[in-house]
Scaffold this motif. Structure first.
Motif, short mmCIF file in Angstrom:
data_model
loop_
_atom_site.label_atom_id
_atom_site.label_comp_id
_atom_site.label_asym_id
_atom_site.label_seq_id
_atom_site.Cartn_x
_atom_site.Cartn_y
_atom_site.Cartn_z
N PHE A 181 -49.91 39.30 116.18
CA PHE A 181 -48.89 39.41 117.13
C PHE A 181 -48.03 38.19 117.19
O PHE A 181 -48.73 37.18 117.55
N HIS A 182 -46.89 38.12 117.16
CA HIS A 182 -45.99 36.97 117.16
C HIS A 182 -46.44 35.85 115.93
O HIS A 182 -46.94 34.80 116.09
N ALA A 183 -46.76 36.26 114.93
CA ALA A 183 -47.41 35.73 113.67
C ALA A 183 -46.74 34.26 113.56
O ALA A 183 -45.84 34.07 113.35
N GLN A 184 -47.91 33.45 113.63
CA GLN A 184 -47.63 31.99 113.44
C GLN A 184 -48.14 31.35 112.29
O GLN A 184 -49.20 31.49 111.72
N THR A 185 -47.23 30.83 111.15
CA THR A 185 -47.58 30.53 109.97
C THR A 185 -46.96 29.32 109.54
O THR A 185 -45.88 28.61 110.30
N PHE A 186 -47.43 28.36 108.49
CA PHE A 186 -46.85 27.41 108.20
C PHE A 186 -45.52 27.47 107.30
O PHE A 186 -45.67 28.39 106.45
N VAL A 187 -44.60 26.66 107.56
CA VAL A 187 -43.56 26.77 106.49
C VAL A 187 -43.84 26.31 105.20
O VAL A 187 -44.26 25.19 105.09
N PRO A 188 -43.82 27.11 104.04
CA PRO A 188 -44.38 26.69 102.67
C PRO A 188 -43.76 25.14 102.30
O PRO A 188 -44.36 24.52 101.62
N GLU A 189 -42.63 25.02 102.47
CA GLU A 189 -41.95 23.74 101.84
C GLU A 189 -42.27 22.68 102.89
O GLU A 189 -41.92 21.66 102.46
N SER A 190 -43.03 22.82 103.82
CA SER A 190 -43.27 21.83 104.80
C SER A 190 -44.53 21.22 104.60
O SER A 190 -45.25 20.24 105.10
N VAL A 191 -45.25 21.94 103.69
CA VAL A 191 -46.88 21.62 103.70
C VAL A 191 -47.05 20.35 102.88
O VAL A 191 -46.26 20.05 101.94
N PRO A 192 -47.59 19.18 103.33
CA PRO A 192 -47.80 17.84 102.84
C PRO A 192 -48.20 18.02 101.40
O PRO A 192 -49.02 18.86 100.99
N ASP A 193 -48.14 16.74 100.92
CA ASP A 193 -48.55 16.66 99.60
C ASP A 193 -50.05 16.77 99.38
O ASP A 193 -50.61 17.19 98.34
N ASN A 194 -50.74 16.18 100.20
CA ASN A 194 -52.16 16.36 100.18
C ASN A 194 -52.72 17.36 100.70
O ASN A 194 -54.08 17.58 100.92
N CYS A 195 -52.08 18.60 100.84
CA CYS A 195 -52.43 20.03 101.12
C CYS A 195 -52.09 20.98 100.35
O CYS A 195 -51.15 20.74 99.43
N GLY A 202 -47.14 36.76 104.23
CA GLY A 202 -45.69 37.18 104.45
C GLY A 202 -44.89 36.06 103.82
O GLY A 202 -45.40 35.49 102.77
N SER A 203 -43.89 35.39 104.35
CA SER A 203 -43.14 34.50 103.90
C SER A 203 -43.73 32.88 104.30
O SER A 203 -43.27 32.01 103.98
N GLY A 204 -44.65 32.90 104.98
CA GLY A 204 -45.27 31.70 105.39
C GLY A 204 -47.02 31.46 104.75
O GLY A 204 -47.29 32.42 103.94
N VAL A 205 -47.51 30.49 105.26
CA VAL A 205 -48.89 30.36 104.77
C VAL A 205 -49.88 30.16 105.91
O VAL A 205 -49.50 29.67 107.04
N LEU A 206 -50.77 30.99 105.85
CA LEU A 206 -51.66 31.02 107.04
C LEU A 206 -52.74 29.82 107.03
O LEU A 206 -53.36 29.54 108.13
N VAL A 207 -53.37 29.50 105.76
CA VAL A 207 -54.36 28.69 105.91
C VAL A 207 -54.35 27.77 104.86
O VAL A 207 -53.63 28.04 103.56
N ILE A 208 -54.40 26.40 105.12
CA ILE A 208 -54.19 25.26 103.94
C ILE A 208 -55.30 24.50 103.87
O ILE A 208 -56.24 24.29 105.08
N ALA A 209 -55.72 23.82 102.89
CA ALA A 209 -56.86 22.87 102.59
C ALA A 209 -56.26 21.40 102.38
O ALA A 209 -55.25 21.45 101.41
N CYS A 210 -56.70 20.54 103.23
CA CYS A 210 -55.96 19.18 103.39
C CYS A 210 -57.10 18.12 102.80
O CYS A 210 -58.16 18.18 103.34
#
Length: 441
Positions: A181-195, A202-210
């Motif tokens: 609900f009110h899904a909160q995701t990372f903007v794909p283009e903003s994911v740092p290089d070390n992640c 959907g259009s976002g990223v839910l889990v990242i590994a850094c």
């Protein structure tokens, strides 16, 4: 002192109980946020039900990181350097996030110790207060910049969907459909290089590994904590997806998953193997407790116990065994009691009258209750006469003579009256057990 012993015992128990309550209240106590809709108390329960080994952080419990596979750690604050807001200021408490969870130093120490999955904040304190997932309870995405800098995720941005439940199929062969609900995701283009993205939603990223240069392992970040919190686990296929995700992250490691909700560092690191020393145990270790000077202490203790035992035997006498009372012994005791009564009274009929009166009161109390009083004696005789008029009349006559005329009765006749009274009382008890109560004899 002897009369005060019960009071002293009660006070001691109260003091011990108070210390126990204080001690136990600090062990295993949960914060308010942990039991709320955005807390994680339900996560450990779900892992247990799903067969995933799990441990929950608790006061006084500090497992070694070598015995754990993955740490799951929620964040509730937007500034890890801020102290906790003043609980008396409701407005300030509403604007900020619950109480301070961890600061930057503790966060770094926790992440550096073991593989960690971090749940980012999403809701303000108002969500804890009323449990209503309203837009006003959401933390603005623009406020995350400072937190991301403290987490070494500079440049990372968040995006949110509208006030609806959004469902997307994620995962590999065993695809699940988590609902947020009110899904909160990372903007794909903003994911740092070390992640690197781990789970897209959907259009976002839910889990990242850094990966950080300071750690020899990756750290996982979940953009939306509703995926794992108490409320989110009951929505859609969130619970099944979380289990699949955790199993993927631990890569078959059989060690338990650690749900860490403690403010302080709650894990320990094993000592260097080079410093480890193994000791051989033998009977000599026990023998040391009986060597000098401990042997002198044992000797003194044995001497004190012997003195106490001797003193107790002299003061209280030898132990006696309680033997069963035979009918002959009871009769002998009754006769001795009557004889002693007469000797003490020295032909004083008043004492005999008082004895019979009290015995009648005991009989009346046993039959009619403690509130019967003197008037109850008449009711007692009335009930006895209705059952056996002859026996009741004779028993009442004997009691009246002993109570009203005992003072003017000669000693020999008084003894005969007592024998008659005793005989009639026995007949009452044998013929009318509910009227005569043997224990009053």
């Amino acid at each position: 002192m002897r009369h005060n012993a019960p009071l002293i015992i009660v006070l001691a128990l109260l003091i011990v109980g108070g210390f126990a309550v204080i001690l136990l209240s600090g062990i295993g106590a949960d914060r308010r946020v942990d039991n709320s809709v955005i807390g994680l108390n339900g996560l450990a329960i779900w892992f247990q039900d799903d067969g995933i080994p799990v441990r929950r952080s608790a006061a006084g419990f500090a497992p070694e990181v070598g015995d754990l596979s993955l740490r799951i750690m929620p964040l509730y604050d937007m500034d890890l350097r801020l102290d906790a807001p003043d609980p008396s200021n409701a407005d300030e408490l509403e604007r900020q996030q619950t109480q301070r969870d961890i600061n930057v130093i503790i966060y770094g120490e926790k992440v550096s110790r073991m593989l960690t999955l971090v749940l980012l904040p999403k809701w303000t304190t108002g969500m804890i207060e009323d449990g209503i997932a309203h837009r006003s309870r959401l933390i603005p995405t623009a406020d995350f910049n400072r937190l991301f800098e403290q987490l070494s995720l500079s440049g990372l941005r968040l995006q949110r969907d509208n006030a609806v439940f959004v469902t997307h199929a994620v995962g590999g062969s065993g695809r699940r459909q988590p609902a947020l609900f009110h899904a909160q995701t990372f903007v794909p283009e903003s994911v740092p290089d070390n992640c690197r993205p781990i789970v897209s939603f959907g259009s976002g990223v839910l889990v990242i590994a850094c990966q950080s240069n300071a750690f020899d392992h990756e750290t996982y970040f979940v953009s939306d904590p509703d995926l794992m919190n108490n409320h989110g686990l009951s929505v859609g296929e969130n619970a099944a997806f979380v289990s699949a995700l955790v199993k993927q992250l631990v890569s078959g490691d059989p060690d338990p998953v650690y749900v860490d909700t403690r403010v302080a560092i709650s894990t320990t690191v094993a000592a260097d193997q080079d410093e480890r020393q193994d000791y051989q145990r033998s009977g000599d270790d026990l023998a040391r407790f009986f060597a000098y000077p401990l042997s002198a202490l044992w000797a003194v203790m044995l001497f004190v116990l012997a003195v106490l035992f001797w003193r107790g035997s002299v003061r209280f006498g030898p132990l006696e065994r309680e033997a069963g009372t035979s009918p002959d012994q009871s009769k002998t005791a009754a006769i001795a009691t009557k004889a002693r009564l007469l000797r003490l009274s020295d032909s004083d009929g008043y004492m005999v009258a008082d004895f019979v009166r009290h015995q009648l009161m005991d009989l009346t109390t046993a039959l009619l209750g403690p509130d019967a009083g003197e008037a109850g004696i008449k009711r007692y005789f009335a009930q006895l006469s209705r059952r056996d008029a002859k026996l009741g009349s004779a028993f009442q006559s004997a009691c009246d003579r002993l109570i009203n005329n005992a003072e003017n009765t000669p000693r020999t006749e008084l003894f005969q009256l007592l024998e008659t009274y005793k005989t009639l009382l026995d007949k009452v008890e044998k013929a009318h057990g509910s009227i005569g109560i043997s224990k009053t004899r």
